[in-house]
Write an enzyme that holds these catalytic residues in place. Structure first.
Site, short mmCIF file in Angstrom:
data_model
loop_
_atom_site.label_atom_id
_atom_site.label_comp_id
_atom_site.label_asym_id
_atom_site.label_seq_id
_atom_site.Cartn_x
_atom_site.Cartn_y
_atom_site.Cartn_z
CG ASP A 272 3.71 -6.42 -5.98
OD1 ASP A 272 3.87 -5.94 -7.12
OD2 ASP A 272 3.95 -5.76 -4.94
C1 BGC Z 1 4.90 -2.82 -6.61
C2 BGC Z 1 3.43 -2.73 -6.96
C3 BGC Z 1 3.26 -2.25 -8.37
C4 BGC Z 1 3.99 -3.19 -9.32
C5 BGC Z 1 3.88 -2.79 -10.76
C6 BGC Z 1 5.65 -3.64 -7.66
O1 BGC Z 1 7.01 -3.54 -7.44
O2 BGC Z 1 5.07 -3.39 -5.35
O3 BGC Z 1 2.79 -1.88 -6.05
O4 BGC Z 1 1.90 -2.15 -8.70
O5 BGC Z 1 5.37 -3.20 -8.96
O6 BGC Z 1 4.59 -1.64 -11.02
#
Ligand code: BGC
Length: 708
Positions: A272
């Site tokens: 993530d």
């Molecule tokens: C989220 C993800 C997301 C990523 C990119 C993160 O903060 O937890 O679900 O895909 O950001 O935006």
């Protein structure tokens, strides 16, 4: 409203009843062979990856295992980007969020209802189309890795990302995840199963430790990810959170043992955004790619490989997973003409967005058949959510720039027509809201919660004194209906004072049209709750602080298997509205439950269930037949667990046979001594009905000898 430009006919669209069904087009043209052996399309993906890896330098390899900074490598709106390697013919990876449509501030896209609304349809075919629409729009935007779906089981009803999920049951979740992933990948992009694993709260999400026993992990939290692997998902996103003391993105158990060995996942795992915490530990544990930048997997990884702290074989393994997946999904072979600036909307996608909102709406209360509205002389629409500030989506990375939003007031006015008297109050002044309610034949109060990534809801109450608004309106007009636009359950202290309650979730751009169709009965509601609505805040599975939001950096999963309705059943707690519940404007009768076989021995296969469903009312409608399993008490399982369901569409008076299939897994449990699923001998009961608390039909199944 954004101008519509004609789209390339990548898909054919057939309008079938309520939804636009998107069919994949013919295969795309192959690129010319460059003479590099890995560009030979007649070879297997694995062989091509091996040939390519042999031609790669250390720098080439490291270049593929992390995203890059937008400032250094300007790229369009994608949230993650891995530059192309032209010398080796490796295309760029372009990653974009997409839970309810293309995110990351893209314009010219469709805002669909939240996934929790789609899940409330209990219709995997709808989820497949949901995936197709997102996949097609992403591909049109040039995205080749779609960051969705979010498939975690909802453990905590206050979780701020509940709206992004399919609810609280591993089986329902698994069916929906598999369908959406299939839909996404049919359109070109590689899907991403996120957020793996035990990502069940936003509070302290960057450091909280989910302390969960192995059996609960295996039975509740792992199955949706297992379904994602089985459906061929190409990528996983490891979560911010820790599982049993170790960050998911550097846990040899979570990534290595569970995902890659046990589930046999052959694709690649990315972290993530900002969820990588180390170089060597992560690389050894099985994190294949750091996102969104190169803090740990850039120079640091190059150095670690150069000095032998991470072996070349380990790096090659990460490489192979990324490349095999890219080859498998055709990224080396087909043109990707999409562009971030393209307008990818279509009338069919608008219609589909509305169809999902209609199918996902759940009718919770309809006393005296107040709904559907008919012959009503005047309507008071009350609440900011109904007019000035409709809550159509959840926040955070799910946010989609809506091309337009039809507010409930607009939708109701349009549907009521010229002669319809529809008046509005935003509810900010209680006295004037009450006055308006009094003057109308029916009052409809629209209330909402604003939920999103980064924070949990502090409690389960409607914020901003909306409970007071409802009570005030209900006191002024006995014919009051409440429409909820929430991402998860809320408490309803006013429930006995209103005649109607509808859960419309976050309904997307077609909010007003969809709710008007439900209110006036153009569409018969058929949604069912994918999670329990509690009666009071203290009567929920995770009411202790140690459970949520946690204490001393830990969230203790002491409720174990008793997640969601399992807890309500195990503790004989009456929910406000149970899992699987939802009313219709017509009535149904279930009968003739047949189950074969009813005696099973070792290695037994699936169980076939048939039930006759009759529409006993006067409107066309759909009913979901739900089957739950009750295991022998010695197995230590919760009292009832969803094991199969089928949705049946019926004309008035019509009877159809619903066919359900119970997989062997439903008659087993995860045995801690053998670390495997076993089916213990004994009598298992199959309970069939229309919600987790309405299961009138029952049959026994006997397992005669143990198997694993
Ligand atoms: C989220 C993800 C997301 C990523 C990119 C993160 O903060 O937890 O679900 O895909 O950001 O935006």
């Amino acid at each position: 409203m954004t101008a519509r430009t004609p789209l390339k006919p990548l898909v054919a669209v057939v309008v079938l009843g309520w939804a636009a069904v998107v069919l994949p087009s013919a295969p795309v043209q192959a690129q010319t062979n460059s003479g590099q052996p890995w560009m030979n399309q007649s070879l297997s993906a694995g062989r091509r990856a091996d040939l390519l890896i042999r031609a790669m330098t250390l720098k080439d390899k490291v270049g593929l295992v992390h995203g890059v900074d937008r400032k250094e490598h300007p790229f369009k709106g994608y949230v993650g980007y891995v530059p192309a390697n032209p010398r080796l013919n490796i295309p760029a990876l372009k990653l974009a969020d997409g839970r309810a449509g293309v995110g990351n501030k893209a314009t010219g896209v469709t805002l669909l209802p939240a996934p929790i609304a789609a899940a409330s349809s209990w219709d995997p075919s709808l989820l497949e189309t949901f995936g197709q629409v997102i996949g097609k729009e992403q591909w049109g935007k040039g995205t080749n890795v779609e960051l969705g779906p979010t498939i975690d089981v909802v453990r905590v009803p206050q979780w701020g990302r509940t709206f992004e999920t399919y609810g609280e049951d591993p089986y329902l979740n698994s069916r929906m995840a598999a369908a959406e992933i299939k839909g996404i990948q049919s359109q070109g992009p590689i899907a991403n199963a996120n957020m793996y694993l035990t990502m069940n709260q936003e509070s302290d999400r960057f450091k909280i430790d989910s302390v969960v026993d192995e059996r609960t992990l295996q039975e509740i939290y792992l199955p949706p990810f297992e379904a994602a692997v089985s459906s061929g998902v190409g990528t996983f996103m490891c979560a911010y959170i820790k599982t049993n003391g170790v960050y998911s993105c550097e846990s040899p158990h979570v990534l290595g043992n569970l995902l890659k060995k046990q589930l046999g996942f052959g694709g690649w795992v990315m972290s993530d955004w900002g969820g990588t915490h180390s170089t060597v530990a992560s690389a050894e544990a099985g994190l294949d790619q750091e996102m969104p930048d190169d803090r740990y997997y850039g120079k640091a990884l190059e150095t670690a490989v150069t000095y032998g702290q991470v072996s070349m074989a380990t790096l090659d393994e990460h490489m192979r997973r990324i490349l095999v997946t890219m080859f498998r999904h055709g990224l080396f072979d087909r043109p990707q003409p999409g562009d971030w600036d393209s307008n990818v909307r279509s009338p069919e996608h608008d219609a589909f967005s509305r169809g999902v909102a209609e199918q996902g709406t759940v009718l919770l209360k309809n006393e005296g058949n107040i709904l559907p509205l008919s012959g009503v002389s005047s309507i008071a629409v009350i609440g900011a959510d109904g007019g000035t500030r409709p809550q159509v989506e959840g926040g955070g990375s799910s946010h989609v720039v809506a091309p337009y939003v039809i507010s409930p007031l607009d939708g109701i006015r349009k549907r009521a027509g010229e002669g319809g008297r529809v008046a509005y109050s935003d509810g900010s002044d209680l006295a004037s809201a009450a006055g308006l309610a009094k003057s109308a034949a029916v009052a409809i109060v629209f209330v909402s919660t604003a939920e999103g990534e980064g924070h949990d809801r502090p409690n389960l109450e409607l914020p901003d004194k909306q409970d007071d608004l409802i009570s005030t309106v209900a006191a002024a007009n006995p014919k009051t209906i409440v429409v909820l636009n929430t991402g998860g359950p809320v408490l309803m202290p006013w429930i006995d004072r209103v005649l109607g309650v509808i859960e419309a979730w976050y309904p997307g751009q077609e909010d007003g049209n969809a709710i008007a169709a439900i209110l006036f009965g153009d569409v018969n509601p058929a949604g069912k709750l994918p999670l329990t609505f509690p009666r009071t805040a203290d009567k929920i599975p995770t009411s202790m602080q140690q459970q949520w939001p946690g204490a001393n950096g830990k969230s203790i999963y002491s409720e174990k298997l008793n997640v969601g309705y399992r807890w309500y059943d195990a503790t004989a707690t009456e929910p406000l509205f149970p899992f699987g519940f939802g009313l219709s404007y017509t009535t149904f009768r279930l009968g003739h439950l047949e189950i074969t076989p009813t005696i099973l021995s070792k290695g037994a296969g699936v169980i076939d269930v048939t039930v006759d469903v009759t529409n006993t009312g006067h409107r066309r409608g759909a009913e979901v037949v739900e089957a739950y399993i009750n295991q022998p008490s010695g197995n230590g399982e919760p009292p009832r667990q969803l094991c199969a369901f089928a949705k049946v569409f019926l004309k008035p008076g019509e009877t159809k046979q619903a066919r359900l299939t119970i997989e062997p897994r439903a008659l087993s449990y995860y045995d801690m001594s053998t670390h495997s699923w076993i089916s213990a001998p004994g009598t298992y009961q199959v309970l069939v009905g229309t919600s987790s608390r309405n299961l009138p039909l029952r049959r026994d199944i006997t397992i005669t000898d143990a198997s694993n």
